[in-house]
Design a protein around this motif. Sequence first.
Motif, mmCIF file in Angstrom:
data_model
loop_
_atom_site.group_PDB
_atom_site.id
_atom_site.type_symbol
_atom_site.label_atom_id
_atom_site.label_comp_id
_atom_site.label_asym_id
_atom_site.label_seq_id
_atom_site.Cartn_x
_atom_site.Cartn_y
_atom_site.Cartn_z
ATOM 1 N N MET A 13 0.185 -10.498 5.283
ATOM 2 C CA MET A 13 -0.402 -11.809 5.618
ATOM 3 C C MET A 13 -1.896 -11.735 5.859
ATOM 4 S SD MET A 13 2.603 -10.929 7.143
ATOM 5 C CE MET A 13 2.252 -10.691 8.865
ATOM 6 N N PHE A 14 -2.403 -10.537 6.139
ATOM 7 C CA PHE A 14 -3.784 -10.397 6.595
ATOM 8 C C PHE A 14 -4.691 -9.886 5.475
ATOM 9 C CE2 PHE A 14 -0.981 -9.397 10.272
ATOM 10 C CZ PHE A 14 -1.153 -10.601 10.928
ATOM 11 N N GLU A 15 -5.754 -10.619 5.232
ATOM 12 C CA GLU A 15 -6.743 -10.192 4.255
ATOM 13 C C GLU A 15 -7.895 -9.484 4.950
ATOM 14 O OE1 GLU A 15 -6.728 -13.248 0.600
ATOM 15 O OE2 GLU A 15 -7.255 -14.182 2.508
ATOM 16 N N ARG A 16 -8.563 -8.634 4.198
ATOM 17 C CA ARG A 16 -9.742 -7.934 4.691
ATOM 18 C C ARG A 16 -10.999 -8.607 4.139
ATOM 19 N NH1 ARG A 16 -7.928 -3.166 6.942
ATOM 20 N NH2 ARG A 16 -5.784 -2.624 6.398
ATOM 21 N N ILE A 17 -12.104 -8.352 4.777
ATOM 22 C CA ILE A 17 -13.357 -8.952 4.311
ATOM 23 C C ILE A 17 -13.633 -8.542 2.871
ATOM 24 C CG2 ILE A 17 -15.837 -9.113 4.669
ATOM 25 C CD1 ILE A 17 -15.400 -8.576 7.615
ATOM 26 N N MET A 18 -13.377 -7.271 2.557
ATOM 27 C CA MET A 18 -13.575 -6.763 1.199
ATOM 28 C C MET A 18 -12.310 -6.036 0.771
ATOM 29 S SD MET A 18 -17.492 -5.282 1.567
ATOM 30 C CE MET A 18 -17.912 -5.457 -0.176
ATOM 31 N N THR A 19 -12.145 -5.862 -0.522
ATOM 32 C CA THR A 19 -10.970 -5.179 -1.032
ATOM 33 C C THR A 19 -11.349 -4.237 -2.160
ATOM 34 O OG1 THR A 19 -8.681 -5.500 -1.791
ATOM 35 C CG2 THR A 19 -10.367 -6.878 -2.800
ATOM 36 N N THR A 20 -10.462 -3.308 -2.449
ATOM 37 C CA THR A 20 -10.664 -2.353 -3.538
ATOM 38 C C THR A 20 -9.943 -2.833 -4.799
ATOM 39 O OG1 THR A 20 -8.732 -1.081 -2.826
ATOM 40 C CG2 THR A 20 -10.871 -0.428 -1.935
ATOM 41 N N THR A 21 -10.141 -2.108 -5.886
ATOM 42 C CA THR A 21 -9.440 -2.393 -7.135
ATOM 43 C C THR A 21 -8.642 -1.161 -7.550
ATOM 44 O OG1 THR A 21 -11.261 -1.626 -8.539
ATOM 45 C CG2 THR A 21 -11.309 -3.933 -7.831
ATOM 46 N N SER A 22 -7.800 -1.338 -8.555
ATOM 47 C CA SER A 22 -6.936 -0.239 -9.013
ATOM 48 C C SER A 22 -7.475 0.467 -10.245
ATOM 49 C CB SER A 22 -5.525 -0.766 -9.301
ATOM 50 O OG SER A 22 -4.906 -1.220 -8.115
ATOM 51 N N ASP A 23 -8.695 0.128 -10.663
ATOM 52 C CA ASP A 23 -9.280 0.803 -11.822
ATOM 53 C C ASP A 23 -10.638 1.420 -11.508
ATOM 54 O OD1 ASP A 23 -10.570 -1.616 -11.555
ATOM 55 O OD2 ASP A 23 -10.512 -2.140 -13.683
ATOM 56 N N GLY A 40 -2.127 -15.381 9.142
ATOM 57 C CA GLY A 40 -3.143 -14.700 8.364
ATOM 58 C C GLY A 40 -3.751 -15.630 7.339
ATOM 59 N N THR A 41 -4.729 -15.105 6.618
ATOM 60 C CA THR A 41 -5.371 -15.888 5.557
ATOM 61 C C THR A 41 -4.820 -15.542 4.189
ATOM 62 O OG1 THR A 41 -7.138 -14.257 5.227
ATOM 63 C CG2 THR A 41 -7.516 -15.968 6.899
ATOM 64 N N GLY A 42 -3.858 -14.632 4.119
ATOM 65 C CA GLY A 42 -3.380 -14.120 2.843
ATOM 66 C C GLY A 42 -2.487 -15.089 2.095
ATOM 67 N N GLU A 43 -2.151 -14.688 0.880
ATOM 68 C CA GLU A 43 -1.376 -15.541 -0.017
ATOM 69 C C GLU A 43 0.067 -15.702 0.442
ATOM 70 O OE1 GLU A 43 -1.336 -16.442 -4.741
ATOM 71 O OE2 GLU A 43 -2.105 -14.534 -4.017
ATOM 72 N N TYR A 44 0.552 -14.742 1.232
ATOM 73 C CA TYR A 44 1.950 -14.792 1.664
ATOM 74 C C TYR A 44 2.047 -14.930 3.177
ATOM 75 C CZ TYR A 44 3.195 -13.508 -3.080
ATOM 76 O OH TYR A 44 3.345 -13.519 -4.437
ATOM 77 N N MET A 45 3.132 -15.576 3.602
ATOM 78 C CA MET A 45 3.436 -15.773 5.006
ATOM 79 C C MET A 45 4.814 -15.180 5.287
ATOM 80 S SD MET A 45 2.421 -19.833 5.314
ATOM 81 C CE MET A 45 3.806 -20.323 4.265
ATOM 82 N N ILE A 46 5.101 -14.951 6.536
ATOM 83 C CA ILE A 46 6.442 -14.509 6.908
ATOM 84 C C ILE A 46 7.403 -15.672 6.744
ATOM 85 C CG2 ILE A 46 7.901 -13.669 8.784
ATOM 86 C CD1 ILE A 46 5.487 -12.249 9.916
ATOM 87 N N GLY A 47 8.492 -15.436 6.035
ATOM 88 C CA GLY A 47 9.542 -16.432 5.892
ATOM 89 C C GLY A 47 10.700 -16.102 6.807
ATOM 90 N N GLU A 48 11.811 -15.700 6.209
ATOM 91 C CA GLU A 48 12.999 -15.342 6.992
ATOM 92 C C GLU A 48 12.905 -13.896 7.461
ATOM 93 O OE1 GLU A 48 17.875 -14.985 6.461
ATOM 94 O OE2 GLU A 48 16.614 -15.668 4.796
ATOM 95 N N VAL A 49 13.227 -13.660 8.725
ATOM 96 C CA VAL A 49 13.270 -12.308 9.284
ATOM 97 C C VAL A 49 14.612 -12.123 9.969
ATOM 98 C CG1 VAL A 49 12.281 -10.696 10.943
ATOM 99 C CG2 VAL A 49 10.774 -12.173 9.599
ATOM 100 N N ASP A 50 15.379 -11.169 9.492
ATOM 101 C CA ASP A 50 16.650 -10.789 10.099
ATOM 102 C C ASP A 50 16.505 -9.325 10.498
ATOM 103 O OD1 ASP A 50 19.216 -10.335 10.897
ATOM 104 O OD2 ASP A 50 20.170 -10.913 9.000
ATOM 105 N N PRO A 51 16.126 -9.031 11.767
ATOM 106 C CA PRO A 51 15.769 -7.654 12.156
ATOM 107 C C PRO A 51 16.804 -6.626 11.729
ATOM 108 C CG PRO A 51 15.271 -9.169 13.934
ATOM 109 C CD PRO A 51 16.012 -9.969 12.895
#
Length: 638
Positions: free
Chosen positions: A111-121, A243-254
């Motif tokens: 859920m949490f984004e960073r100020i900067m990010t890396t790439t895979s190439d 968070g600011t990310g693209e995904y959020m927590i949905g269902e959680v079944d511990p």
Amino acid sequence: MPNRPRARAITAKRDMRTSLLKQWALGSLIGVSTLWAGSELLADGHEVIIESHGFNEYGELKYGPDFPHLDYVNPDAPVGGEISVSWTGSFDSMNPFATLTGTPGLMSSIMFERIMTTTSDEVGSYYCVLCTTIEYPEDQSWVIFNLRDDVVFSDGTPMTAHDIIHTHELFREQGTPSIRVSLTQLVTAYEALDDHTVKFTFSPDAPTRARIPQMGGALAMSKAWFEETGARMDESRLDVSPGTGEYMIGEVDPGRKITYVRNPDYWGSDVPINVGRGNYDTIRIEYFADSSAAFEAFKAGEFTFRRESSSINWATSYDFPAIDNGWVVREELEDGTLPGATGFVFNMGREKFADRRVRQAIGLVYNFTWTNENLQYGLFQQRESFWENDRLKAVGLPEGRELEILESLRDNLPEEIFTQEAVLPHMSGTRPLDRGNLRRALALMEEAGWTTDTDGLLRDADGNTLDVELLETRQAFDRIFNPYIENLKRLGVNVTYNRVDPSQYQARRQAKDYDLIFGGYSSGLQEGTGFSQRFGCEDKDDVFNPAAYCSEAIDIIGELIPEAEDYAEMAALIRAADRIMRYDYFVVPVWYLGKNWVAYYDFYEYPENLPEFGLGHLDYWWVNQDKYNDLVAAGALQ
């Protein structure tokens, strides 16, 4: 065309923000590592300020400020559908930052984004995500992140510089001990200059190269949420900050299931570095007690993507109906990342392992050759180095710059470092127990003061046996570990193989309450301050240093690595460290694969040009909805 930041001159004595906005003089194009500026930019009372959309520790950025998307993504990838994966064990927390309590759920930082990010190439490049540009002087004594003004948390509230500062303070006060120390030593001042500008000032003693990447990795969590809930960063909990990310927590079944859902109002879908990524509506994680149960569930279509880690499964078990019907695809995909430095890890905090000869003897009766050929179908290679890469691993006798580094540390090193070739794993025969290695191991134990008693057990001068517990939680490893246990018994070690439940294993690992575990260390193609966190004496009790390894020479190298001015110097330092650590023998090296084994239901697709340093199945793969519908109609999925 090279992608280089801009250099501008500002009046240092004026207010910083006024200077940045009004007093810049046009400069010339510069490189990140090598700066050229005319004398007019270096006049008295002025300093050169670099502005860029990204940062590379050693060279130039691959992507320019106006790149449309990363080269390895499909910008037209459809968005929708679900990817589901499995994990063994359990979880009781969704806070991944409480490393000393609880067991966090898989991917619980998504859920949490960073100020900067890396790439895979690329290696060592960082690009703005939450920022538009960064600014810093050529001595990197501070950095300013110019934040985007359109970033919002998943609860709809805007993200500001005050959230970044508050999150930074939480990590300084409540983060993992090694992170607290790292941040307090790195950053001497921090402030929100306005709602969308944050500045970090660095200690003059902090390694230059580590400064901007480490703070570019700062997270954004909601200050308002922490103030309203009174939550702490270091506590196990199921509810966490938005968070600011693209995904959020949905269902959680511990202990059973986690579902992450796409934020329909995600702010950053059209940001170039995000284009073609995050293509699923949901990411589902199913938990299982062991890998056998997980594999059976995959065969039945209860989840849809599997990264295989078992050689016996890969070699013998992919013959189930879903394979025969063409519903499941089985592939080997290249993996350019460094394999983990895995093996049987000694807890160096135990006095029984203080003598290197004891550790060597215990390692000598592990038989990779027999294990690989008879239990792993000859699919693996034997790991030699902590950095299994031609550029970074030590080979032969030290020479060149590596030798110069080691010579400067000679007072802290044994002579064998200079006179013997880099330690390689021992060779073994085709029988489960190599008798030659057993004789060598017994001789080493005798040199260390252990002799074999009439009952076959090794005893020291006081009559104490060498009691060793191998702690593990995964049943799938029984078939691999049991022959090694038998060999240790033949050596005379009073060994116990103790497989415990995941929660007990996690608690004992956090407390370093073990003799021997199967684990290891992560390694990178580029190293910085994280090197000392994993291998340094100051952090030897940290969870990131499972062996509690400590070496004065390695501590000195750890201080030099972030100061390396180019990749060649860093690589020489890593080779020197690799040579020393392999000599110290605190991990019995085992195997590595060097590729990705994947199996998935045939409705996932991926770009043709997968990057060197990433598989990306959770990032830039996507769902073909027509294929999915066909599989559902055929009864392939549950």
